[in-house]
Write a protein that holds these residues in place. Structure first.
Motif, PDB file in Angstrom:
ATOM      1  N   ILE A  63       0.828  -1.206   0.000  1.00 22.29           N
ATOM      2  CA  ILE A  63       0.000   0.000   0.000  1.00 22.29           C
ATOM      3  C   ILE A  63       0.861   1.254   0.000  1.00 22.29           C
ATOM      4  O   ILE A  63       0.528   2.259  -0.636  1.00 22.29           O
ATOM      5  N   GLU A  64       1.998   1.203   0.687  1.00 21.14           N
ATOM      6  CA  GLU A  64       2.925   2.340   0.678  1.00 21.14           C
ATOM      7  C   GLU A  64       3.414   2.621  -0.739  1.00 21.14           C
ATOM      8  O   GLU A  64       3.459   3.785  -1.182  1.00 21.14           O
ATOM      9  N   GLU A  65       3.781   1.579  -1.465  1.00 21.87           N
ATOM     10  CA  GLU A  65       4.242   1.747  -2.846  1.00 21.87           C
ATOM     11  C   GLU A  65       3.127   2.288  -3.731  1.00 21.87           C
ATOM     12  O   GLU A  65       3.353   3.141  -4.603  1.00 21.87           O
ATOM     13  N   TRP A  66       1.917   1.817  -3.481  1.00 21.40           N
ATOM     14  CA  TRP A  66       0.737   2.262  -4.249  1.00 21.40           C
ATOM     15  C   TRP A  66       0.470   3.745  -4.017  1.00 21.40           C
ATOM     16  O   TRP A  66       0.257   4.508  -4.973  1.00 21.40           O
ATOM     17  N   LEU A  67       0.516   4.185  -2.761  1.00 20.96           N
ATOM     18  CA  LEU A  67       0.286   5.596  -2.452  1.00 20.96           C
ATOM     19  C   LEU A  67       1.395   6.477  -3.027  1.00 20.96           C
ATOM     20  O   LEU A  67       1.124   7.575  -3.533  1.00 20.96           O
ATOM     21  N   SER A  68       2.619   6.003  -2.969  1.00 21.33           N
ATOM     22  CA  SER A  68       3.732   6.768  -3.541  1.00 21.33           C
ATOM     23  C   SER A  68       3.539   6.957  -5.042  1.00 21.33           C
ATOM     24  O   SER A  68       3.828   8.041  -5.579  1.00 21.33           O
ATOM     25  N   ALA A  69       3.025   5.919  -5.698  1.00 20.07           N
ATOM     26  CA  ALA A  69       2.777   6.009  -7.145  1.00 20.07           C
ATOM     27  C   ALA A  69       1.675   7.019  -7.446  1.00 20.07           C
ATOM     28  O   ALA A  69       1.755   7.782  -8.425  1.00 20.07           O
TER      29      ALA A  69
END
Length: 347
Positions: A63-69
Motif C-alpha cells: 500500500i505504501e508503494e501504491w500511495l507513492s505512485a
C-alpha cells in the motif's frame, strides 16, 4: 477544492455514498480503492482472516508503494480524505502528509474497541498523524484523544440523500419487498439477533428477514421459513424499508453502538423505525411520536402488534420520523461539508 479520496468504491458501501456526496457538493474528487490493490489477498479465505487479525501489517509495503505512485503522478490536491483507514498504517500516513495538505480520517467502526481484535492495529499507529479524525461514538472520541489524535470530531452516522431516497409512489415497490415487520441485517455471532427474532416469531409477530450469513445461525432451521433473501443494496434496500409496516433496527453491542446507520436510513427512506431504547435514539426521536423503542423482545413484540393493528397511528409515526430525520442535519452532504470545514479550520 480538489480531494484525494482513499476508500472503498464499491457502489453499495457507505464509503461510496460519502464519495458521491462529496461530488454532489461540487468538489473535484479523485478516488482510489486500497482494497482493489490487495484484492488477491483479501479475497482469499485464509489470508483475509490472517490480515484482519494482524491489522493488515503484512500489506503495508504494498500500500505504501501504491500511495507513492499516486502522489508521483504530480496531481495537485487540497485535501486527503481517508475513509475507514484500516489498511492505512503509519508509513502510509507519512507518505500522504509529505505533500503538505490536510489529511482526515472518517471511521464509522469502533477502531479503539475490543470486538475486532487486531483489525485496526495499523490504523491506531497512524492516528496521531491525521489532522482530523472523525468518529461516531463518544467512547471512540475519548479514546482517540488518549491515543494522541490531534483533533477529533464526533458526528452521527448518516443517510444518503440520493441512495436512500424513498419511492415517490408506493405502488412502485415490488411485491417481493413488501412485509409486515422486517429486519434487514447480517447474522452476527454473539449478538443474539437470531434469538431475538425467534422470540418475536414465537410471540406471533410476522417477521421477514433479509441479510447475510443467517445460515450460520444455530436457529437457522426455525428462522428459514421467515428468510426472504440475502443482503440488500441500492433500490432493493429502500424498497424493503419502505415496503414494510415496521422496520426493526438492532445494535452491535460488540461495537458499543447506541445508534447505527439504520437509525437514520430507515426514517429517511420512509420506514417506521423500531429499535432498542438508547440515549442516542431518544435524543434523535421523540418516542412513540417519531419512532418506537423497546428494551427487550417482549416489549418489541407488544409494540409491533399494536402498530400492525392501528394503521393511522403507524402512519403518523412514520411520517413524523421522516420529517424529524430531515431536520437533524445528518445527510451525507451536510455531514461531509461539516467535516471539510472543520478540517480546514484545524490546519
Amino acid at each position: 477544492m480538489k480531494i484525494l479520496y482513499i476508500g472503498d468504491t464499491n457502489p453499495f458501501s457507505t464509503s461510496f455514498h460519502r464519495l458521491s456526496a462529496l461530488k454532489r457538493l461540487g468538489y473535484e474528487v479523485d478516488s482510489y480503492n486500497p482494497y482493489e490493490v490487495c484484492n488477491d489477498q483479501l479475497t482469499n479465505f485464509v489470508l483475509c482472516k490472517v490480515h484482519f487479525r494482524t491489522g493488515y501489517s503484512f500489506l503495508q509495503k504494498k500500500i505504501e508503494e501504491w500511495l507513492s505512485a499516486i502522489l508521483g503522478e504530480n496531481k495537485k490536491f487540497d485535501l486527503v480524505w481517508v475513509d475507514s483507514g484500516e489498511l492505512i498504517g503509519k508509513k502510509c500516513l507519512q507518505i500522504l502528509k509529505s505533500v503538505g495538505i490536510p489529511v482526515i480520517l472518517y471511521n464509522v467502526d469502533d477502531p479503539t474497541g475490543k470486538r475486532d481484535g487486531g483489525r485496526f492495529k495499523s490504523l491506531l499507529k497512524a492516528l496521531p498523524l491525521y489532522d482530523l479524525v472523525v468518529v461516531v461514538r463518544k467512547e471512540t472520541e475519548e479514546e482517540c484523544i488518549k491515543l494522541g489524535a490531534n483533533k477529533v470530531l464526533l458526528v452521527y452516522r448518516s443517510y444518503d440523500e440520493e441512495a436512500h431516497k424513498p419511492y415517490a409512489n408506493l405502488e412502485e415497490i415490488p411485491s417481493q419487498f413488501r412485509s409486515e415487520v422486517a429486519f434487514i441485517g447480517t447474522w452476527m455471532r454473539y449478538e443474539n439477533r437470531d434469538e431475538f427474532l425467534l422470540k418475536l416469531i414465537e410471540s406471533g409477530v410476522p417477521v421477514s428477514i433479509w441479510g447475510g450469513r443467517w445460515q450460520k445461525s444455530p436457529n437457522w432451521n426455525k428462522l428459514k421459513p421467515y428468510f426472504r433473501g440475502g443482503g440488500l443494496g441500492g433500490r432493493d434496500y429502500v424498497a424493503a424499508i419502505q415496503g414494510t409496516k415496521v422496520c426493526i433496527g438492532m445494535l452491535s453491542k460488540g461495537n458499543r453502538d447506541l445508534h447505527t446507520q439504520r437509525s437514520l436510513e430507515v426514517p429517511f427512506a420512509g420506514g417506521l423505525f423500531c429499535a432498542e431504547r438508547t440515549s442516542e435514539h431518544l435524543g434523535m426521536y421523540q418516542e412513540g411520536v417519531e419512532a418506537v423503542f423497546w428494551s427487550d423482545a417482549a416489549e418489541c413484540a407488544r409494540i409491533c402488534k399494536e402498530l400492525l393493528a392501528d394503521d393511522s397511528l403507524r402512519e403518523r409515526i412514520r411520517l413524523a420520523g421522516m420529517q424529524r430525520v430531515r431536520s437533524l442535519g445528518v445527510g451525507n452532504e451536510q455531514t461531509c461539508q461539516t467535516i471539510l470545514e472543520t478540517a480546514l479550520q484545524t490546519v
